[in-house]
Design a protein around this motif. Sequence first.
Motif: not given
Length: 189
Positions: A103-108, A85-93
């Motif tokens: 996912i760290k860095g550029d999501v696209a 599972k790959y998780v895109a989040s600006r708030t989860l650490t």
Amino acid sequence: MRKLIESTFVSLDGIIDDTRPSTASRAEPQHWGQPYWDADHNGYAGKLLTSADAMLLGRVTYEGFAEAWSVRSGPDADMFNELPKYVASRTLTETTWKNSTLIKGDVAEEVARLKEQPGKNIMKWGTGELDRTLVEHGLVDEFHFWYFPVVVGAGKHLFEGAGFDTTHLKLADIDRFDSGIVVHIYVPK
């Protein structure tokens, strides 16, 4: 190249979920959708799941799925729990659900890289803020919108808050279930 497939439950009035904080818990798909979950529904969901070997999730879907699926067992739950599972989040650490990677860095860039890897499809369940990035970069290959024969009357609408420009899609297929669910499959035009 792997396909990214998005699958979303939608009421006839365009509701996909309750609002946050909740003002209409009746708008949660597990409340209005459950009466229609039958063998057709389960078979189609199973077909989507077995066509994939990874999941892409936004934070809200990730948190809901982790809470629901991590405590279940059985063939479907085991598959959900075992898939990467790959998780895109600006708030989860951090992520706590088995086989989850933040996912760290550029999501696209990361999603494009995942699509280039060998393997089966990548499933994205739910529609939300992540879609803006995915649609803007042409990363979604198919949308599966499950229209349920119910009017909810309140809640979050499909693509509400996504903020992208007019996007034209092509109807690729339709699946109808005896329960009244109709799945529209759209691809980019």
